[in-house]
Design a protein around this motif. Structure first.
Motif, short mmCIF file in Angstrom:
data_model
loop_
_atom_site.label_atom_id
_atom_site.label_comp_id
_atom_site.label_asym_id
_atom_site.label_seq_id
_atom_site.Cartn_x
_atom_site.Cartn_y
_atom_site.Cartn_z
N LEU A 51 -33.28 1.90 11.06
CA LEU A 51 -34.38 2.02 12.33
C LEU A 51 -35.58 2.67 11.66
O LEU A 51 -36.79 2.25 11.79
N PRO A 52 -35.53 3.71 10.67
CA PRO A 52 -36.86 4.31 9.98
C PRO A 52 -37.72 3.07 9.17
O PRO A 52 -38.97 3.09 9.43
N MET A 53 -36.92 2.35 8.53
CA MET A 53 -37.64 1.44 7.78
C MET A 53 -38.38 0.12 8.80
O MET A 53 -39.61 -0.06 8.44
N GLY A 54 -37.48 0.15 10.04
CA GLY A 54 -38.02 -0.93 10.70
C GLY A 54 -39.40 -0.36 11.63
O GLY A 54 -40.42 -1.24 12.00
N LEU A 55 -39.50 0.87 11.94
CA LEU A 55 -40.60 1.52 12.68
C LEU A 55 -41.82 1.68 11.79
O LEU A 55 -42.81 1.47 12.10
N LEU A 56 -41.48 1.80 10.34
CA LEU A 56 -42.56 1.67 9.32
C LEU A 56 -43.21 0.25 9.42
O LEU A 56 -44.40 0.30 9.32
N GLY A 57 -42.47 -0.65 9.70
CA GLY A 57 -42.93 -2.03 9.77
C GLY A 57 -43.96 -2.27 11.05
O GLY A 57 -44.90 -3.00 10.99
N THR A 58 -43.30 -1.35 12.03
CA THR A 58 -44.23 -1.46 13.29
C THR A 58 -45.62 -1.01 12.92
O THR A 58 -46.67 -1.27 13.53
N ARG A 75 -30.00 -0.78 -1.78
CA ARG A 75 -30.40 -0.01 -0.59
C ARG A 75 -32.23 -0.39 -0.79
O ARG A 75 -32.92 -0.49 0.40
N TRP A 76 -32.73 -0.47 -1.70
CA TRP A 76 -34.13 -0.52 -1.94
C TRP A 76 -34.46 -1.89 -1.38
O TRP A 76 -35.52 -2.00 -0.82
N TRP A 77 -33.76 -2.84 -1.52
CA TRP A 77 -33.90 -4.16 -1.27
C TRP A 77 -33.70 -4.11 0.27
O TRP A 77 -34.50 -5.02 1.02
N GLY A 78 -32.87 -3.28 1.10
CA GLY A 78 -32.51 -3.22 2.20
C GLY A 78 -33.75 -2.78 2.78
O GLY A 78 -34.48 -3.25 4.14
N ALA A 79 -34.44 -1.77 2.32
CA ALA A 79 -35.57 -1.09 2.91
C ALA A 79 -36.83 -1.98 3.07
O ALA A 79 -37.55 -2.05 3.86
N ILE A 80 -36.90 -2.96 1.94
CA ILE A 80 -38.08 -3.76 1.87
C ILE A 80 -37.90 -4.74 2.96
O ILE A 80 -38.86 -5.21 3.91
N LEU A 81 -36.83 -5.28 3.15
CA LEU A 81 -36.56 -6.43 4.09
C LEU A 81 -36.45 -6.01 5.41
O LEU A 81 -37.05 -6.58 6.37
N THR A 82 -36.12 -4.54 5.78
CA THR A 82 -36.09 -4.06 6.98
C THR A 82 -37.47 -3.75 7.65
O THR A 82 -37.76 -4.03 8.62
N THR A 83 -38.32 -3.14 6.63
CA THR A 83 -39.95 -2.94 6.82
C THR A 83 -40.43 -4.30 7.16
O THR A 83 -41.10 -4.32 8.17
N THR A 84 -40.24 -5.43 6.48
CA THR A 84 -40.80 -6.51 6.57
C THR A 84 -40.33 -7.08 8.02
O THR A 84 -41.16 -7.63 8.85
N SER A 85 -39.10 -6.93 8.46
CA SER A 85 -38.54 -7.20 9.56
C SER A 85 -39.36 -6.50 10.79
O SER A 85 -39.61 -7.19 11.77
N GLY A 86 -39.53 -5.32 10.71
CA GLY A 86 -40.38 -4.41 11.68
C GLY A 86 -41.59 -5.15 11.84
O GLY A 86 -42.29 -5.25 12.94
N ALA A 118 -45.15 -11.37 15.47
CA ALA A 118 -44.95 -12.65 16.11
C ALA A 118 -43.20 -12.55 16.59
O ALA A 118 -42.63 -13.65 16.73
N HIS A 119 -42.60 -11.56 17.09
CA HIS A 119 -41.27 -11.39 17.50
C HIS A 119 -40.42 -12.22 16.49
O HIS A 119 -39.32 -13.07 17.15
N ALA A 120 -40.49 -12.14 15.17
CA ALA A 120 -39.89 -13.02 14.21
C ALA A 120 -39.44 -12.16 13.11
O ALA A 120 -39.27 -12.39 12.06
N GLY A 121 -38.80 -11.01 13.63
CA GLY A 121 -38.03 -10.20 12.82
C GLY A 121 -36.59 -10.50 12.30
O GLY A 121 -35.98 -9.76 11.40
N GLY A 122 -35.81 -11.15 12.86
CA GLY A 122 -34.52 -11.86 12.81
C GLY A 122 -34.34 -12.26 11.27
O GLY A 122 -33.45 -11.57 10.63
N PRO A 123 -34.92 -12.92 10.73
CA PRO A 123 -34.88 -13.70 9.12
C PRO A 123 -34.58 -12.61 8.09
O PRO A 123 -33.67 -12.59 7.44
#
Length: 252
Positions: free
Chosen positions: A82-89, A133-144, A150-155
């Motif tokens: 969640l924190p990584m995704g909110l950073l993406g927002t 985890r670092w890869w997960g942080a990048i991907l999750t921020t990208t998802s956010g 474009a509501h395209a955070g799934g991939p």
């Protein structure tokens, strides 16, 4: 005075299947398919307008998903995501007016297809370690970020979470909670950017009765389907999403 509602039948011809696909995705079952919603609707309206129209629909779908999966999400994983995704927002809010949404969609499509190619050509072994985890942080921020644009955070987030080998119901529930928080975080920025106007909101209300249909169908399938088939269908959804996003971003 114009009636504050889109009345073009061609808009609804593409928007109705888009909303149903989004509902399927919001159940967590069709995680890849939901990213097709905005590109499909963009056949009739602009990407920012499509994203705005979907906001109230997403809210209803999110509430349905939470009700269905309120006890089955991975709490520990969400504390990381969640924190990584909110950073993406936040990044999406700051860059929204300067980035071409089509270019962003195209990049998401490219990385989606590269991830799938890696999974197919070099499938992980049963004892493979989880992604770092670092890869997960990048991907999750990208998802956010891509979720905001474009509501395209799934991939992007699926590329991290799928290799964790969660049970289908846990995967579905965790994705449901993650995107509920991401979508709630978009309301204030979307209003600040001027996207939530009367015309878009009235059109969204017209589409709102479709919201429960895809969600409830997806929840039923996620609870009954075999794990191997579940993840194969997720991969198919990601493949279709990737192709569509690449076409919209770089070819169309």
């Amino acid at each position: 005075m114009d009636f504050p509602l889109i009345t073009d039948w061609q808009f609804y011809a593409v928007s109705i299947p888009a909303v149903l696909l989004l509902g399927l995705s919001k159940s967590g079952f069709g995680a890849g398919f939901g990213s097709l919603a905005v590109p499909i609707m963009a056949l009739s309206v602009t990407v920012p307008q499509a994203a705005a129209i979907l906001m109230p629909i997403l809210f209803v779908m999110d509430m349905l998903g939470l009700a269905a999966y309120r006890k089955e999400f991975d709490r520990k994983l969400l504390k990381f995501l969640l924190p990584m995704g909110l950073l993406g927002t936040v990044i999406g809010t700051l860059l929204f007016r300067t980035l071409d949404p089509r270019f962003v969609a195209g990049l998401v499509g490219v990385f989606t297809l590269l991830f799938l190619a890696q999974r197919v050509l070099f499938p992980p072994k049963a004892d493979s370690p989880p992604p770092p985890r670092w890869w997960g942080a990048i991907l999750t921020t990208t998802s956010g970020f891509t979720s905001f644009v474009a509501h395209a955070g799934g991939p992007p987030i699926s590329a991290y979470v799928l290799p964790l080998k969660l049970a289908p119901i846990t995967f579905a529930a965790t994705m449901s909670v993650f995107f509920t928080v991401m979508n709630l975080s978009k309301w204030a920025p979307y209003a600040w950017l001027g996207l939530l106007d009367m015309r878009n909101m009235a059109t969204s209300i017209a589409l709102l009765p479709l919201a429960p249909v895809g969600v409830l169908a997806g929840v039923r399938m996620a609870r009954r389907i075999q794990p191997w088939l579940f993840f194969r269908l997720v991969h198919i959804g990601m493949f279709l999403t990737g192709c569509k996003l690449v076409y919209d971003g770089f070819i169309k």
